[in-house]
Design a protein around this motif. Sequence first.
Motif, PDB file in Angstrom:
ATOM      1  N   ARG A   1       7.259 -13.692 -24.475  1.00 36.55           N
ATOM      2  CA  ARG A   1       6.504 -12.663 -23.754  1.00 36.55           C
ATOM      3  C   ARG A   1       7.402 -11.801 -22.854  1.00 36.55           C
ATOM      4  O   ARG A   1       6.992 -10.741 -22.375  1.00 36.55           O
ATOM      5  CB  ARG A   1       5.406 -13.316 -22.899  1.00 36.55           C
ATOM      6  CG  ARG A   1       4.108 -13.592 -23.656  1.00 36.55           C
ATOM      7  CD  ARG A   1       3.348 -12.321 -24.017  1.00 36.55           C
ATOM      8  NE  ARG A   1       2.949 -11.516 -22.895  1.00 36.55           N
ATOM      9  CZ  ARG A   1       1.874 -11.718 -22.144  1.00 36.55           C
ATOM     10  NH1 ARG A   1       1.072 -12.721 -22.398  1.00 36.55           N
ATOM     11  NH2 ARG A   1       1.588 -10.915 -21.126  1.00 36.55           N
ATOM     12  N   PHE A   2       8.614 -12.248 -22.598  1.00 39.55           N
ATOM     13  CA  PHE A   2       9.556 -11.439 -21.820  1.00 39.55           C
ATOM     14  C   PHE A   2      10.370 -10.509 -22.737  1.00 39.55           C
ATOM     15  O   PHE A   2      11.177  -9.719 -22.263  1.00 39.55           O
ATOM     16  CB  PHE A   2      10.531 -12.327 -21.040  1.00 39.55           C
ATOM     17  CG  PHE A   2       9.896 -13.110 -19.908  1.00 39.55           C
ATOM     18  CD1 PHE A   2       8.538 -12.993 -19.617  1.00 39.55           C
ATOM     19  CD2 PHE A   2      10.667 -13.966 -19.132  1.00 39.55           C
ATOM     20  CE1 PHE A   2       7.957 -13.719 -18.570  1.00 39.55           C
ATOM     21  CE2 PHE A   2      10.095 -14.688 -18.086  1.00 39.55           C
ATOM     22  CZ  PHE A   2       8.746 -14.573 -17.816  1.00 39.55           C
ATOM     23  N   LEU A   3      10.176 -10.658 -24.047  1.00 38.91           N
ATOM     24  CA  LEU A   3      10.979  -9.924 -25.041  1.00 38.91           C
ATOM     25  C   LEU A   3      12.461 -10.062 -24.708  1.00 38.91           C
ATOM     26  O   LEU A   3      13.223  -9.087 -24.725  1.00 38.91           O
ATOM     27  CB  LEU A   3      10.595  -8.434 -25.078  1.00 38.91           C
ATOM     28  CG  LEU A   3       9.125  -8.094 -25.355  1.00 38.91           C
ATOM     29  CD1 LEU A   3       8.971  -6.587 -25.530  1.00 38.91           C
ATOM     30  CD2 LEU A   3       8.604  -8.803 -26.583  1.00 38.91           C
ATOM     31  N   PHE A   4      12.845 -11.298 -24.397  1.00 38.39           N
ATOM     32  CA  PHE A   4      14.214 -11.502 -23.932  1.00 38.39           C
ATOM     33  C   PHE A   4      14.755 -12.840 -24.420  1.00 38.39           C
ATOM     34  O   PHE A   4      14.075 -13.856 -24.389  1.00 38.39           O
ATOM     35  CB  PHE A   4      14.257 -11.486 -22.399  1.00 38.39           C
ATOM     36  CG  PHE A   4      15.653 -11.550 -21.843  1.00 38.39           C
ATOM     37  CD1 PHE A   4      16.381 -10.396 -21.662  1.00 38.39           C
ATOM     38  CD2 PHE A   4      16.238 -12.771 -21.537  1.00 38.39           C
ATOM     39  CE1 PHE A   4      17.678 -10.454 -21.171  1.00 38.39           C
ATOM     40  CE2 PHE A   4      17.531 -12.829 -21.056  1.00 38.39           C
ATOM     41  CZ  PHE A   4      18.245 -11.667 -20.862  1.00 38.39           C
ATOM     42  N   LYS A   5      16.000 -12.798 -24.848  1.00 37.00           N
ATOM     43  CA  LYS A   5      16.671 -13.984 -25.359  1.00 37.00           C
ATOM     44  C   LYS A   5      18.135 -13.878 -24.969  1.00 37.00           C
ATOM     45  O   LYS A   5      18.712 -12.792 -25.049  1.00 37.00           O
ATOM     46  CB  LYS A   5      16.516 -14.017 -26.880  1.00 37.00           C
ATOM     47  CG  LYS A   5      17.121 -15.192 -27.549  1.00 37.00           C
ATOM     48  CD  LYS A   5      16.515 -15.453 -28.914  1.00 37.00           C
ATOM     49  CE  LYS A   5      16.467 -14.255 -29.816  1.00 37.00           C
ATOM     50  NZ  LYS A   5      16.037 -14.614 -31.175  1.00 37.00           N
ATOM     51  N   ARG A   6      18.723 -14.997 -24.495  1.00 30.56           N
ATOM     52  CA  ARG A   6      20.154 -14.944 -24.177  1.00 30.56           C
ATOM     53  C   ARG A   6      20.764 -16.300 -24.478  1.00 30.56           C
ATOM     54  O   ARG A   6      20.166 -17.328 -24.199  1.00 30.56           O
ATOM     55  CB  ARG A   6      20.312 -14.596 -22.679  1.00 30.56           C
ATOM     56  CG  ARG A   6      21.696 -14.408 -22.172  1.00 30.56           C
ATOM     57  CD  ARG A   6      22.431 -13.112 -22.477  1.00 30.56           C
ATOM     58  NE  ARG A   6      21.741 -11.909 -22.807  1.00 30.56           N
ATOM     59  CZ  ARG A   6      21.722 -10.782 -22.084  1.00 30.56           C
ATOM     60  NH1 ARG A   6      22.349 -10.726 -20.936  1.00 30.56           N
ATOM     61  NH2 ARG A   6      21.119  -9.695 -22.518  1.00 30.56           N
ATOM     62  N   ASP A   7      21.962 -16.292 -25.051  1.00 32.05           N
ATOM     63  CA  ASP A   7      22.619 -17.546 -25.396  1.00 32.05           C
ATOM     64  C   ASP A   7      23.064 -18.309 -24.152  1.00 32.05           C
ATOM     65  O   ASP A   7      23.505 -17.703 -23.171  1.00 32.05           O
ATOM     66  CB  ASP A   7      23.839 -17.277 -26.281  1.00 32.05           C
ATOM     67  CG  ASP A   7      23.454 -17.139 -27.755  1.00 32.05           C
ATOM     68  OD1 ASP A   7      22.248 -17.253 -28.059  1.00 32.05           O
ATOM     69  OD2 ASP A   7      24.347 -16.929 -28.578  1.00 32.05           O
ATOM     70  N   ALA A   8      22.942 -19.626 -24.223  1.00 34.43           N
ATOM     71  CA  ALA A   8      23.485 -20.519 -23.196  1.00 34.43           C
ATOM     72  C   ALA A   8      24.725 -21.162 -23.796  1.00 34.43           C
ATOM     73  O   ALA A   8      24.631 -21.935 -24.746  1.00 34.43           O
ATOM     74  CB  ALA A   8      22.453 -21.573 -22.818  1.00 34.43           C
ATOM     75  N   ILE A   9      25.887 -20.800 -23.256  1.00 31.60           N
ATOM     76  CA  ILE A   9      27.157 -21.179 -23.878  1.00 31.60           C
ATOM     77  C   ILE A   9      27.935 -22.082 -22.921  1.00 31.60           C
ATOM     78  O   ILE A   9      28.084 -21.756 -21.748  1.00 31.60           O
ATOM     79  CB  ILE A   9      27.978 -19.903 -24.202  1.00 31.60           C
ATOM     80  CG1 ILE A   9      27.186 -19.011 -25.160  1.00 31.60           C
ATOM     81  CG2 ILE A   9      29.330 -20.258 -24.790  1.00 31.60           C
ATOM     82  CD1 ILE A   9      27.743 -17.613 -25.289  1.00 31.60           C
ATOM     83  N   PRO A  10      28.426 -23.239 -23.423  1.00 30.68           N
ATOM     84  CA  PRO A  10      29.196 -24.137 -22.553  1.00 30.68           C
ATOM     85  C   PRO A  10      30.408 -23.424 -21.968  1.00 30.68           C
ATOM     86  O   PRO A  10      31.100 -22.680 -22.674  1.00 30.68           O
ATOM     87  CB  PRO A  10      29.636 -25.263 -23.494  1.00 30.68           C
ATOM     88  CG  PRO A  10      28.823 -25.118 -24.728  1.00 30.68           C
ATOM     89  CD  PRO A  10      28.340 -23.719 -24.806  1.00 30.68           C
ATOM     90  N   GLY A  11      30.643 -23.616 -20.678  1.00 30.80           N
ATOM     91  CA  GLY A  11      31.821 -23.033 -20.036  1.00 30.80           C
ATOM     92  C   GLY A  11      31.674 -21.574 -19.676  1.00 30.80           C
ATOM     93  O   GLY A  11      32.602 -20.959 -19.150  1.00 30.80           O
ATOM     94  N   THR A  12      30.520 -21.003 -19.968  1.00 31.71           N
ATOM     95  CA  THR A  12      30.284 -19.582 -19.668  1.00 31.71           C
ATOM     96  C   THR A  12      28.977 -19.468 -18.894  1.00 31.71           C
ATOM     97  O   THR A  12      28.041 -20.222 -19.152  1.00 31.71           O
ATOM     98  CB  THR A  12      30.157 -18.780 -20.982  1.00 31.71           C
ATOM     99  OG1 THR A  12      31.395 -18.862 -21.679  1.00 31.71           O
ATOM    100  CG2 THR A  12      29.828 -17.318 -20.725  1.00 31.71           C
ATOM    101  N   ILE A  13      28.939 -18.548 -17.941  1.00 35.07           N
ATOM    102  CA  ILE A  13      27.672 -18.307 -17.243  1.00 35.07           C
ATOM    103  C   ILE A  13      27.177 -16.918 -17.626  1.00 35.07           C
ATOM    104  O   ILE A  13      27.870 -15.920 -17.403  1.00 35.07           O
ATOM    105  CB  ILE A  13      27.848 -18.418 -15.717  1.00 35.07           C
ATOM    106  CG1 ILE A  13      28.264 -19.838 -15.339  1.00 35.07           C
ATOM    107  CG2 ILE A  13      26.535 -18.052 -15.011  1.00 35.07           C
ATOM    108  CD1 ILE A  13      28.559 -20.013 -13.860  1.00 35.07           C
TER     109      ILE A  13
END
Length: 215
Positions: A153-165
């Motif tokens: 419902r937020f029309l939003f997706k972002r990767d969660a990557i180890p070692g990266t914020i």
Amino acid sequence: MVTLFDPATSQGSLMGSVWLIFAVTALCIGAIVVGLIVFALVRWRHRSDALPPQFNERTALEIAYTVIPLMIVAALFWVTLVHEAPVDALTAHPVGIVDVTAFRWSWRFAYVGTQIQVAGTPQSSPQLVLPLGETTEIDLTSADVTHSFWVPRFLFKRDAIPGTINRFDLTPTHVGTFDGKCAQFCGLDHALMTFTVRVVTPDDYRRWLASAARS
Ligand SMILES: [Cu+2]
């Protein structure tokens, strides 16, 4: 107008606009292409007496069908740029920051500057609480493999990557509870990586923060 989707954040509304502009553009181009095909079929259908006009080159037409698509692509690029820039921008003064950590197979939400930590398990999905109309910064990372934070419902997706914020802002525009999930296949129990986002009024948010800090 029929509501195709109802984004629940101001950032989502911007992404919804991009989608709509692309969809309408594609439909218009599709209608023109199909129209020209039908026109050619009807106009130059086989008749014993008539051949269609025969020629080897028509420079003006060739320039037109090169330049017009390039202009459409450039315009869509510009549309994407002006809508995505504010979605990716971070406000200097978020009302709060939440560290979101994805792990196999759930999520942990830690409210920066407080003791509040909400951690889920594959059996019980955690809930992220956000205030309505205020901007919260999410600092997203992963403890093991690549996951993806997705709230449809937020029309939003972002990767969660180890070692990266990965940092992004969320400014909810609707009160309610919205489903979220991991959108990156990350292992056998990937499907259990669900969570919910509950958007409450700013007053309720302050009350929730106070009571969560006590418990
Ligand atoms: Cu995952």
